[in-house]
Design a protein around this motif. Structure first.
Motif, mmCIF file in Angstrom:
data_model
loop_
_atom_site.group_PDB
_atom_site.id
_atom_site.type_symbol
_atom_site.label_atom_id
_atom_site.label_comp_id
_atom_site.label_asym_id
_atom_site.label_seq_id
_atom_site.Cartn_x
_atom_site.Cartn_y
_atom_site.Cartn_z
ATOM 1 N N ARG A 184 0.835 -1.209 0.000
ATOM 2 C CA ARG A 184 0.000 0.000 0.000
ATOM 3 C C ARG A 184 0.865 1.252 0.000
ATOM 4 O O ARG A 184 0.622 2.181 -0.765
ATOM 5 C CB ARG A 184 -0.901 0.019 1.241
ATOM 6 N N PHE B 239 1.010 4.095 -2.827
ATOM 7 C CA PHE B 239 0.809 5.535 -2.598
ATOM 8 C C PHE B 239 1.961 6.333 -3.200
ATOM 9 O O PHE B 239 1.755 7.381 -3.808
ATOM 10 C CB PHE B 239 0.686 5.852 -1.104
ATOM 11 N N GLY C 131 1.646 6.349 -6.877
ATOM 12 C CA GLY C 131 0.528 7.237 -7.197
ATOM 13 C C GLY C 131 0.919 8.695 -7.172
ATOM 14 O O GLY C 131 0.494 9.483 -8.034
ATOM 15 N N GLN D 89 -12.820 8.467 -6.795
ATOM 16 C CA GLN D 89 -11.728 8.175 -5.870
ATOM 17 C C GLN D 89 -11.996 6.954 -4.973
ATOM 18 O O GLN D 89 -11.107 6.113 -4.811
ATOM 19 C CB GLN D 89 -11.388 9.394 -5.008
ATOM 20 N N PRO D 90 -13.202 6.793 -4.398
ATOM 21 C CA PRO D 90 -13.423 5.580 -3.586
ATOM 22 C C PRO D 90 -13.270 4.282 -4.386
ATOM 23 O O PRO D 90 -12.719 3.303 -3.880
ATOM 24 C CB PRO D 90 -14.869 5.738 -3.092
ATOM 25 N N ASP E 55 -9.566 3.781 -4.957
ATOM 26 C CA ASP E 55 -8.925 3.314 -3.724
ATOM 27 C C ASP E 55 -9.186 1.829 -3.501
ATOM 28 O O ASP E 55 -8.285 1.087 -3.102
ATOM 29 C CB ASP E 55 -9.423 4.123 -2.522
ATOM 30 N N GLU E 56 -10.410 1.397 -3.754
ATOM 31 C CA GLU E 56 -10.741 -0.020 -3.604
ATOM 32 C C GLU E 56 -9.976 -0.862 -4.629
ATOM 33 O O GLU E 56 -9.482 -1.941 -4.313
ATOM 34 C CB GLU E 56 -12.249 -0.235 -3.745
ATOM 35 N N TYR F 272 -6.073 -0.387 -3.363
ATOM 36 C CA TYR F 272 -5.695 -0.646 -1.974
ATOM 37 C C TYR F 272 -6.694 -1.495 -1.201
ATOM 38 O O TYR F 272 -6.555 -1.668 -0.001
ATOM 39 C CB TYR F 272 -5.489 0.684 -1.240
ATOM 40 N N GLY G 31 -7.870 -5.759 -4.094
ATOM 41 C CA GLY G 31 -7.088 -4.681 -4.695
ATOM 42 C C GLY G 31 -5.738 -5.157 -5.200
ATOM 43 O O GLY G 31 -5.291 -6.276 -4.913
#
Length: 191
Positions: free
Chosen positions: A22, A26, A29, A60-61, A64-65, A68, A73
């Protein structure tokens, strides 16, 4: 080591690998955002910018799923893969020894040797699979681990690093044993 401690250990290592994936995700990203952010900023009209940023906020949600999420994910997929790989590497000592003995007996690498050296990897992976992946058991542990304090996380990050380094050492030890059983002498240029 009893079953509960074994299960706890493997799930904690898997959890720390997921945290690393993760964190790495990030980081990647942010790099991607750095290179893409000038495009809407300088090339889009005001109306396009608004629509772009609204769509980004709404999606965005889901992103993210996708990247991450704990269940499906990219980061959990990489953690599953890395955990399985490093766990399995510990049994390379046995597999490489069996392969060397098989090659010595049959004087060739054949299907029997390949199957016999893969069997320990498969058989030894079953307990880890049951402890971590069967019925997504790791998700229960993840809930527990998320509640732990910073000291716990630091301790288990160090143990995860030791687990990974131990696996790498096991691979090279197995490789050395493989060549020793075959009677191959390796000359290193620096020795």
């Amino acid at each position: 080591m009893n079953k509960q401690k074994f299960e706890y250990f493997l799930n904690a290592v898997h959890y720390c690998m997921w945290l690393f994936e993760r964190k790495f995700g990030f980081f990647i990203g942010k790099i991607v955002d750095f290179f893409i952010s000038p495009i809407p900023k300088f090339l889009f009209t005001k109306k396009m910018k608004k629509r772009y940023y609204d769509n980004m906020r709404k999606s965005q949600p889901q992103l993210d799923e996708l990247f991450y999420g704990k269940k499906s994910g990219f980061s959990i997929g990489l953690a599953h893969h890395n955990f399985g790989a490093f766990y399995s590497i510990y049994f390379c000592i046995l597999s490489e020894s069996i392969a060397a003995i098989g090659i010595k007996i049959f004087d060739d690498l054949n299907l029997i040797v390949i199957i016999s050296c893969l069997m320990p990897l498969v058989l030894c992976y079953i307990p880890a699979y049951k402890a971590v992946f069967l019925k997504d058991k790791y998700l229960q542990y993840f809930k527990q681990f998320e509640k732990e304090d910073e000291h716990w996380h630091k301790k288990w990050k160090r143990r995860t690093i030791a687990f990974i380094l131990g696996a790498i050492a096991s691979f090279f030890l197995g490789l050395g044993l493989f060549f020793a059983i075959l009677g191959v002498k390796i000359k290193f240029p620096w020795i």
